[in-house]
Scaffold this motif. Structure first.
Motif, short mmCIF file in Angstrom:
data_model
loop_
_atom_site.label_atom_id
_atom_site.label_comp_id
_atom_site.label_asym_id
_atom_site.label_seq_id
_atom_site.Cartn_x
_atom_site.Cartn_y
_atom_site.Cartn_z
N UNK A 164 13.30 23.67 -14.64
CA UNK A 164 14.11 23.09 -15.71
C UNK A 164 13.98 21.57 -15.75
N UNK A 165 13.78 20.95 -14.61
CA UNK A 165 13.54 19.50 -14.60
C UNK A 165 12.28 19.19 -15.40
N UNK A 166 11.23 20.00 -15.17
CA UNK A 166 9.98 19.83 -15.91
C UNK A 166 10.20 20.04 -17.41
N UNK B 149 20.52 15.89 -14.63
CA UNK B 149 21.56 16.87 -14.28
C UNK B 149 20.98 17.96 -13.40
N UNK B 150 19.81 18.48 -13.78
CA UNK B 150 19.21 19.55 -12.98
C UNK B 150 18.66 19.02 -11.66
N UNK B 151 18.39 17.72 -11.58
CA UNK B 151 18.04 17.12 -10.30
C UNK B 151 19.23 17.20 -9.35
N UNK B 152 20.43 16.93 -9.89
CA UNK B 152 21.65 17.05 -9.09
C UNK B 152 21.90 18.50 -8.71
N UNK B 153 21.61 19.41 -9.64
CA UNK B 153 21.77 20.84 -9.36
C UNK B 153 20.86 21.26 -8.21
N UNK C 185 28.76 11.26 -10.20
CA UNK C 185 28.43 9.86 -10.49
C UNK C 185 27.03 9.74 -11.10
N UNK C 186 26.07 10.47 -10.53
CA UNK C 186 24.69 10.43 -11.05
C UNK C 186 24.64 10.97 -12.47
N UNK D 102 19.81 19.53 -5.62
CA UNK D 102 20.39 19.13 -4.34
C UNK D 102 21.54 20.06 -3.96
N UNK D 103 22.37 20.41 -4.93
CA UNK D 103 23.51 21.30 -4.65
C UNK D 103 23.06 22.71 -4.28
N UNK D 104 21.99 23.19 -4.90
CA UNK D 104 21.50 24.53 -4.56
C UNK D 104 20.88 24.56 -3.16
N UNK D 105 20.22 23.47 -2.79
CA UNK D 105 19.70 23.37 -1.42
C UNK D 105 20.85 23.44 -0.42
N UNK D 106 21.93 22.71 -0.74
CA UNK D 106 23.11 22.77 0.13
C UNK D 106 23.71 24.18 0.13
N UNK D 107 23.68 24.83 -1.03
CA UNK D 107 24.22 26.19 -1.13
C UNK D 107 23.54 27.13 -0.15
N UNK D 108 22.22 27.03 -0.07
CA UNK D 108 21.49 27.89 0.88
C UNK D 108 21.88 27.58 2.32
#
Length: 237
Positions: free
Chosen positions: A187-189, A207-211, A24-25, A213-219
């Motif tokens: 990449x956000x920068x 998009x990389x902001x959403x990534x 959605x974001x 959050x997902x990578x934090x969840x991945x860990x």
């Protein structure tokens, strides 16, 4: 029927919400700031989906990452981010193939849908990663400088974080997600800087902001997987 029900419930409710919110974001960002670069939008959807499968330790996440790397490399080329182009097409994509092979070779209890977590890397692995990352980063700095890469310093830092991430992914370490999260920040920068010149790239930054959050969840989920797999591992020894 039970098999079909199990497939529908492969992802937890929290994971479904995470994916839905991420999509959605990304969609809102595309509609608000772009509306033209459909390839970037499609790449973002593929990327965020690959991260969710990777967070589950599913090799299909690596398949999607290979596709994402190819598309993202082209997008980077359009803004003269040659560091990102070379990094993803020349490094992340082939190393994702290597990671896919490693994950398929180490299924958890024979399940192709989940890789066996490598809970503790050896000291040699960490030293090798540090040495290779340093060498690749220095080499890429000079290559990217010669190519006239835009925003050279963050582009070079992206090489370092990307290489560490794909190395740890192939080694099946939970810390792959930490390295990818650091790469997301870089990449956000990078894409915020690009969006100063062309607002159409704001969507890529989001998009990389959403990534991230997902990578934090991945860990977080890989640490859960590590804990869940321990009893079985001790029984197999």
């Amino acid at each position: 029927m039970k098999r079909f029900y199990d497939k529908l419930n492969y992802f937890s409710n929290g994971e479904k919400i995470l994916w839905t919110v991420s999509v959605a974001i990304i969609t809102v960002a595309f509609v608000e700031f772009d509306r033209a670069n459909w390839l970037s939008y499609i790449a973002s959807l593929i990327g965020v989906t690959s991260l969710l499968f990777a967070a589950k330790g599913n090799p299909f996440g690596m398949v999607l990452m290979i596709v994402f790397s190819a598309i993202y490399g082209y997008i980077s080329y359009t803004f003269a981010y040659y560091g990102e182009l070379i990094t993803y097409v020349g490094m992340t994509m082939p190393m994702s193939v290597w990671s896919l092979i490693q994950w398929l070779r180490h299924p958890y209890e024979g399940q192709r849908s989940q890789v066996t977590v490598n809970a503790k890397l050896s000291k040699r692995d960490w030293l090798l990663m540090a040495g290779l990352t340093a060498g690749v980063t220095v080499a890429f700095y000079f290559i990217l400088s010669a190519l006239g890469t835009a925003n050279i310093l963050p582009s070079t830092l992206s090489v370092a974080t990307s290489f560490a991430a794909v190395y740890l992914t192939g080694k099946r370490s939970p810390y792959y997600a930490v390295a990818y999260a650091l790469n997301d920040i870089v990449l956000i920068v990078l894409w915020v800087l690009a969006s100063i010149e062309d607002s159409g790239y704001i969507g890529v930054a989001i998009c990389f902001g959403a990534f991230l959050v997902n990578d934090i969840y991945g860990f977080i989920n890989w640490k859960r997987m590590e804990k869940a797999q321990k009893p079985s591992e001790s029984m197999n020894k």
